[in-house]
Write a protein that holds these residues in place. Sequence first.
Motif, short mmCIF file in Angstrom:
data_model
loop_
_atom_site.label_atom_id
_atom_site.label_comp_id
_atom_site.label_asym_id
_atom_site.label_seq_id
_atom_site.Cartn_x
_atom_site.Cartn_y
_atom_site.Cartn_z
N GLN A 42 0.84 -1.19 0.00
CA GLN A 42 0.00 0.00 0.00
C GLN A 42 0.89 1.25 0.00
OE1 GLN A 42 -2.41 -0.17 3.51
NE2 GLN A 42 -3.79 -1.72 2.69
N VAL A 43 0.34 2.36 -0.53
CA VAL A 43 1.07 3.62 -0.53
C VAL A 43 1.35 4.07 0.91
CG1 VAL A 43 0.97 6.05 -1.21
CG2 VAL A 43 0.06 4.30 -2.74
N ARG A 44 0.33 4.00 1.77
CA ARG A 44 0.49 4.33 3.19
C ARG A 44 0.01 3.14 4.01
NH1 ARG A 44 -1.38 10.12 4.99
NH2 ARG A 44 0.29 9.80 6.45
N PRO A 45 0.89 2.18 4.25
CA PRO A 45 0.46 1.00 5.01
C PRO A 45 -0.09 1.40 6.38
CG PRO A 45 2.68 0.72 4.13
CD PRO A 45 2.29 2.14 3.90
N SER A 46 -1.27 0.85 6.69
CA SER A 46 -1.87 1.15 7.99
C SER A 46 -2.84 0.04 8.39
CB SER A 46 -2.60 2.50 7.95
OG SER A 46 -3.71 2.42 7.10
N ARG A 101 5.08 5.42 7.97
CA ARG A 101 5.25 6.58 7.10
C ARG A 101 6.45 7.41 7.54
NH1 ARG A 101 0.60 10.39 9.64
NH2 ARG A 101 1.91 11.27 11.26
N GLY A 102 6.68 8.51 6.81
CA GLY A 102 7.71 9.47 7.17
C GLY A 102 9.02 9.23 6.43
N GLN A 103 9.92 10.15 6.63
CA GLN A 103 11.28 10.05 6.08
C GLN A 103 12.25 10.25 7.23
OE1 GLN A 103 12.38 9.08 3.23
NE2 GLN A 103 10.34 8.87 2.35
N PRO A 104 12.97 9.27 7.67
CA PRO A 104 12.89 7.88 7.22
C PRO A 104 11.59 7.24 7.68
CG PRO A 104 14.33 8.05 9.12
CD PRO A 104 13.93 9.45 8.77
N ARG A 105 11.17 6.20 6.95
CA ARG A 105 9.92 5.52 7.26
C ARG A 105 10.01 4.90 8.65
NH1 ARG A 105 6.01 5.57 3.54
NH2 ARG A 105 5.63 3.46 2.89
N ARG A 106 8.92 5.03 9.39
CA ARG A 106 8.89 4.46 10.75
C ARG A 106 7.46 4.07 11.12
NH1 ARG A 106 9.28 10.06 11.31
NH2 ARG A 106 7.83 10.93 12.82
#
Length: 199
Positions: free
Chosen positions: A81-85, A105-110
């Motif tokens: 998914q684009v934004r796994p949740s 999400r985020g940079q870096p992903r967390r």
Amino acid sequence: MPFIALCKCSPSVLQMFRQNVRESASEEGEDEMAGGDGEKKPRMPHMFCKTLTASDTSTHGGFSVPRRAAEDCFAPLDYKQVRPSQELVAKDLHGTQWRFRHIYRGQPRRHLLTTGWSSFVNKKKLVSGDAVLFLRGDDGELRLGVRRAVQLRNEALFRAVNSNESKLHTLSAVASSLENRSIFHVCFDPRFVCQCTLS
């Protein structure tokens, strides 16, 4: 059980943890066997304990979950998914169910717990330094516990600090500091709010 020492928890959280370990150990299963050498090893429970930071307890943030802890303790996310949740439902020691939105999400992903987290922090009056324990049982149910950073061990001490004489002494010291234009410190713990009236 050397892994209990990793997180100093309240007796009720430890009791829940020990019960889960006992239930796991009493079940017979092939996953208790190591490699085929016949040696029995106790299964490690799916759990993690994290001391809360200021950003974990702020009202506009979320709860930052360590990657390995999220992957071990929570149901797997669909990373395609684009934004796994997903929605997580965790039950505390009182049987109350708490719903959290688990996102990646985020940079870096967390991994973060967002929706529902602030409500949990406010209802439990959590502060930076408290710890939260997540434990997933063999039945897949997610359990949740809290360890307070500072626990008042002596109720007599609390009564002494909260006495009228102590309040008057404190107010007198504050008034003196204001009169002398000197610095004074205010310590506030939301778990020990008392109602004071001045006449």
